[in-house]
Write a protein that holds these residues in place. Structure first.
Motif, PDB file in Angstrom:
ATOM      1  N   MET A   9      -0.653  10.872   6.461  1.00  0.00           N
ATOM      2  CA  MET A   9      -0.913  11.005   5.421  1.00  0.00           C
ATOM      3  C   MET A   9      -1.913  10.524   4.172  1.00  0.00           C
ATOM      4  N   THR A  10      -1.845  11.576   2.940  1.00  0.00           N
ATOM      5  CA  THR A  10      -3.502  10.837   2.272  1.00  0.00           C
ATOM      6  C   THR A  10      -3.065   9.454   1.724  1.00  0.00           C
ATOM      7  N   LYS A  11      -4.404   9.135   0.813  1.00  0.00           N
ATOM      8  CA  LYS A  11      -4.011   8.176  -0.099  1.00  0.00           C
ATOM      9  C   LYS A  11      -2.604   7.982  -1.413  1.00  0.00           C
ATOM     10  N   PRO A  12      -3.086   9.405  -1.345  1.00  0.00           N
ATOM     11  CA  PRO A  12      -2.061   9.378  -3.336  1.00  0.00           C
ATOM     12  C   PRO A  12      -1.020   8.801  -2.219  1.00  0.00           C
ATOM     13  N   GLN A  13      -0.231   9.872  -0.790  1.00  0.00           N
ATOM     14  CA  GLN A  13       1.096  10.283  -0.036  1.00  0.00           C
ATOM     15  C   GLN A  13       1.780   8.339   0.432  1.00  0.00           C
ATOM     16  N   LEU A  14       0.518   7.977   0.549  1.00  0.00           N
ATOM     17  CA  LEU A  14       0.516   6.416   1.418  1.00  0.00           C
ATOM     18  C   LEU A  14       0.714   5.133  -0.282  1.00  0.00           C
ATOM     19  N   LYS A  15       0.542   5.783  -0.694  1.00  0.00           N
ATOM     20  CA  LYS A  15       0.539   4.528  -1.958  1.00  0.00           C
ATOM     21  C   LYS A  15       1.906   4.838  -2.640  1.00  0.00           C
ATOM     22  N   GLN A  16       2.223   5.970  -3.181  1.00  0.00           N
ATOM     23  CA  GLN A  16       3.889   6.145  -3.424  1.00  0.00           C
ATOM     24  C   GLN A  16       4.646   5.463  -2.164  1.00  0.00           C
ATOM     25  N   TRP A  17       4.288   4.746  -0.661  1.00  0.00           N
ATOM     26  CA  TRP A  17       5.769   4.019  -0.145  1.00  0.00           C
ATOM     27  C   TRP A  17       4.751   2.950  -0.555  1.00  0.00           C
ATOM     28  N   VAL A  18       3.375   2.303  -0.767  1.00  0.00           N
ATOM     29  CA  VAL A  18       3.438   1.091  -1.032  1.00  0.00           C
ATOM     30  C   VAL A  18       3.691   0.585  -2.922  1.00  0.00           C
ATOM     31  N   ASP A  19       3.976   1.290  -3.415  1.00  0.00           N
ATOM     32  CA  ASP A  19       4.632   0.795  -4.643  1.00  0.00           C
ATOM     33  C   ASP A  19       5.989   1.101  -4.535  1.00  0.00           C
ATOM     34  N   TYR A  20       6.844   1.933  -3.660  1.00  0.00           N
ATOM     35  CA  TYR A  20       8.218   1.922  -3.239  1.00  0.00           C
ATOM     36  C   TYR A  20       8.568   0.256  -2.659  1.00  0.00           C
ATOM     37  N   ALA A  21       7.205   0.254  -2.126  1.00  0.00           N
ATOM     38  CA  ALA A  21       7.970  -1.072  -1.007  1.00  0.00           C
ATOM     39  C   ALA A  21       7.391  -2.784  -2.260  1.00  0.00           C
ATOM     40  N   LEU A  22       7.117  -2.627  -2.963  1.00  0.00           N
ATOM     41  CA  LEU A  22       6.082  -3.580  -3.987  1.00  0.00           C
ATOM     42  C   LEU A  22       7.720  -3.273  -5.499  1.00  0.00           C
ATOM     43  N   GLU A  23       8.238  -2.169  -5.216  1.00  0.00           N
ATOM     44  CA  GLU A  23       9.506  -2.020  -6.204  1.00  0.00           C
ATOM     45  C   GLU A  23      10.263  -2.697  -5.742  1.00  0.00           C
ATOM     46  N   ASN A  24      10.664  -2.511  -4.529  1.00  0.00           N
ATOM     47  CA  ASN A  24      12.080  -2.661  -4.188  1.00  0.00           C
ATOM     48  C   ASN A  24      12.270  -3.687  -3.190  1.00  0.00           C
ATOM     49  N   ARG A  25      11.056  -4.516  -3.350  1.00  0.00           N
ATOM     50  CA  ARG A  25      10.484  -5.985  -2.684  1.00  0.00           C
ATOM     51  C   ARG A  25      10.912  -5.149  -0.978  1.00  0.00           C
ATOM     52  N   SER A  26      10.438  -4.681  -0.693  1.00  0.00           N
ATOM     53  CA  SER A  26      10.421  -3.530   1.257  1.00  0.00           C
ATOM     54  C   SER A  26       9.194  -4.446   1.966  1.00  0.00           C
ATOM     55  N   LEU A  27       9.351  -4.833   2.558  1.00  0.00           N
ATOM     56  CA  LEU A  27       8.417  -4.284   4.244  1.00  0.00           C
ATOM     57  C   LEU A  27       8.136  -3.402   4.883  1.00  0.00           C
ATOM     58  N   ILE A  28       6.951  -3.110   4.648  1.00  0.00           N
ATOM     59  CA  ILE A  28       6.446  -2.037   6.026  1.00  0.00           C
ATOM     60  C   ILE A  28       5.776  -2.478   6.294  1.00  0.00           C
ATOM     61  N   LEU A  29       6.056  -2.038   7.993  1.00  0.00           N
ATOM     62  CA  LEU A  29       5.156  -2.262   9.037  1.00  0.00           C
ATOM     63  C   LEU A  29       4.805  -0.914   9.545  1.00  0.00           C
ATOM     64  N   PHE A  30       3.636  -0.845   9.419  1.00  0.00           N
ATOM     65  CA  PHE A  30       2.316   0.145   9.859  1.00  0.00           C
ATOM     66  C   PHE A  30       1.910   0.310  10.420  1.00  0.00           C
ATOM     67  N   ASP A  31       1.645   1.115  11.917  1.00  0.00           N
ATOM     68  CA  ASP A  31       1.595   1.029  12.643  1.00  0.00           C
ATOM     69  C   ASP A  31      -0.171   2.141  13.056  1.00  0.00           C
ATOM     70  N   ALA A  32      -1.341   1.763  12.948  1.00  0.00           N
ATOM     71  CA  ALA A  32      -2.293   1.975  13.031  1.00  0.00           C
ATOM     72  C   ALA A  32      -2.736   2.258  14.211  1.00  0.00           C
ATOM     73  N   ALA A  33      -2.272   2.638  15.575  1.00  0.00           N
ATOM     74  CA  ALA A  33      -3.099   2.357  17.208  1.00  0.00           C
ATOM     75  C   ALA A  33      -3.918   3.744  16.981  1.00  0.00           C
ATOM     76  N   TYR A  34      -3.333   5.197  15.944  1.00  0.00           N
ATOM     77  CA  TYR A  34      -4.051   6.180  16.343  1.00  0.00           C
ATOM     78  C   TYR A  34      -5.663   6.508  15.155  1.00  0.00           C
ATOM     79  N   GLU A  35      -5.347   4.771  14.436  1.00  0.00           N
ATOM     80  CA  GLU A  35      -6.077   4.920  12.903  1.00  0.00           C
ATOM     81  C   GLU A  35      -8.169   5.907  13.601  1.00  0.00           C
ATOM     82  N   ALA A  36      -8.304   5.567  15.042  1.00  0.00           N
ATOM     83  CA  ALA A  36      -9.759   5.481  14.637  1.00  0.00           C
ATOM     84  C   ALA A  36      -9.751   7.288  15.442  1.00  0.00           C
ATOM     85  N   PHE A  37      -8.833   8.316  15.367  1.00  0.00           N
ATOM     86  CA  PHE A  37      -8.747  10.038  15.618  1.00  0.00           C
ATOM     87  C   PHE A  37      -8.829  10.126  14.348  1.00  0.00           C
ATOM     88  N   ILE A  38      -8.704   9.812  13.333  1.00  0.00           N
ATOM     89  CA  ILE A  38      -9.377  10.211  11.666  1.00  0.00           C
ATOM     90  C   ILE A  38     -10.299  10.828  11.883  1.00  0.00           C
TER      91      ILE A  38
END
Length: 402
Positions: free
Chosen positions: A185-214
């Motif tokens: 996901m790009t930053k704008p795409q991921l921001k949509q999910w964060v905004d959704y979670a904040l608006e709906n008081r949701s919790l995101i469980l974000f697995d970044a196990a492969y971030e080193a491969f970006i």
């Protein structure tokens, strides 16, 4: 008479990779001389980096001397490692994460399942489909397979990225770079999910196990690069793939202190405090020698060594991706991820393609349907093998007439 947790009876009889192992064993018994190339399970093949090995030797020697021996360590992890993680993985990237928000553990697989201990059973849970099986299986183990578990279709038409739910969801699993599809996901795409979670008081469980491969600059390595994420997200990371710790076992979770929710009677509760209580009760901490090994990853030498390891595997990914594209097969991943995801040529049955690839090319991959119904007709190949084996696998595929 004692009873059992009957939710386990709602699971498939065996875990995906256990089924694959069984098929390989059956083929090997009938074809003992066959050279099988394994590009299925995401297990590393390069040895541990030299700086990590040195740290292990030194810490083992410490454990053999009375004056430097250590028994139980802090359940949250030793300060020397937590401080390095906070500094190098986050603060140097301009992300505000403190050492005491980091919890060292023995694997992201464990953490993404164990986190359910502190979450209510009435929560609705959203998962991408296809998805890393552990997310779905651990929820079924705890909740059962009912309508609280919502699958978000990921298809070629939406670039294998889930769309925002139209209804309110309580808990959302996101994994980027994604396992199995290798998409990001790009930053704008991921921001949509964060905004959704904040608006709906949701919790995101974000697995970044492969971030080193970006490899691309506009792809976020942490959800905490997105404003407001510290109020709605927990991030999981691992040393398994970037530093070769699949057999050593070390990971960590970031649980921000600002991440809070409310009880049924309106009391504010910190998830940081709940996770700390859970770990203190059910976990005795990652071994000292393993944490010293992980600390070595953050030395200047260690950083260079793991970069070389990641580059090695990404070279394999590029070779696989290029070969599949040259065959004219639709391909995803392999650019910011060690996984290459592609459409099975000549069939819409992932297991049938698995069998043909094994029997005709002597190559092991992972059938897409093992990751969910929307993975049917697709296949995953892993870059975690040697360069020589990867090149040989590609030669076999290039000569293969499907």
């Amino acid at each position: 008479m004692f009873t059992i947790n009957e939710n386990y009876l709602q699971l498939n009889e065996s875990y995906l990779f256990s089924t694959i192992a069984k098929k390989i064993n059956e083929f090997t018994l009938s074809n003992p001389e066959t050279d099988i190339i394994r590009l299925g399970i995401g297990d590393v093949t390069l040895p541990l980096p030299p700086s990590v090995v040195d740290a292990l030797h030194k810490s083992v020697d410490e454990m053999g001397r009375k004056e430097t021996f250590r028994g139980y360590g802090p359940e949250q992890g030793y300060g020397f490692l937590r401080e390095k993680i906070a500094e190098i993985d986050f603060q140097k990237r301009g992300i505000s994460v403190s050492a005491d928000e980091i919890f060292v553990s023995d694997g992201s697989k464990s953490d993404t399942g164990n986190i359910l201990d502190i979450l209510g059973e009435q929560n609705s849970v959203a998962l991408a489909d296809p998805v890393y099986p552990v997310y779905q299986d651990t929820n079924v183990m705890r909740l059962g397979a009912d309508n609280r578990l919502i699958l978000l279709p990921c298809t070629a038409e939406n670039n294998f990225l889930p769309q925002l739910p139209t209804e309110k969801i309580d808990i959302i699993y996101l994994c980027y770079p994604d396992n199995p599809t290798g998409t990001v996901m790009t930053k704008p795409q991921l921001k949509q999910w964060v905004d959704y979670a904040l608006e709906n008081r949701s919790l995101i469980l974000f697995d970044a196990a492969y971030e080193a491969f970006i490899t691309e600059d506009d792809i976020p390595r942490s959800i905490f690069e997105i404003e407001g994420a510290e109020q709605c997200a927990i991030e999981f990371r691992s040393f398994s793939k970037n530093a070769g710790f699949t057999g050593l076992r070390c990971s960590y979770a970031v649980v921000p202190k600002s991440l809070k929710t409310h009880t049924a009677d309106g009391r504010e509760v910190s998830l940081h405090g709940l996770w700390n209580r859970r770990q203190s009760t059910k976990f005795n901490g990652t071994p000292y020698i393993v944490q010293r090994a992980a600390e070595a990853v953050y030395s200047p030498e260690g950083q260079n060594e793991i970069r070389e390891m990641v580059d090695y595997y990404m070279q394999n990914a590029a070779i696989i991706r290029s070969a599949l594209l040259s065959k004219g097969w639709p391909v995803f991943g392999g650019v910011n991820s060690p996984y290459v995801w592609f459409k099975c040529p000549g069939t819409d049955n992932s297991w049938r393609f698995f069998d043909r690839l094994l029997h005709e090319c002597h190559i092991v991959g992972t059938p897409g349907v093992g990751f969910g119904a929307y993975g049917e007709g697709y296949f995953r190949l892993s870059a975690f093998n040697s360069l020589e084996k990867t090149r040989e696998a590609v030669r076999r595929i290039e000569r293969w007439e499907v």
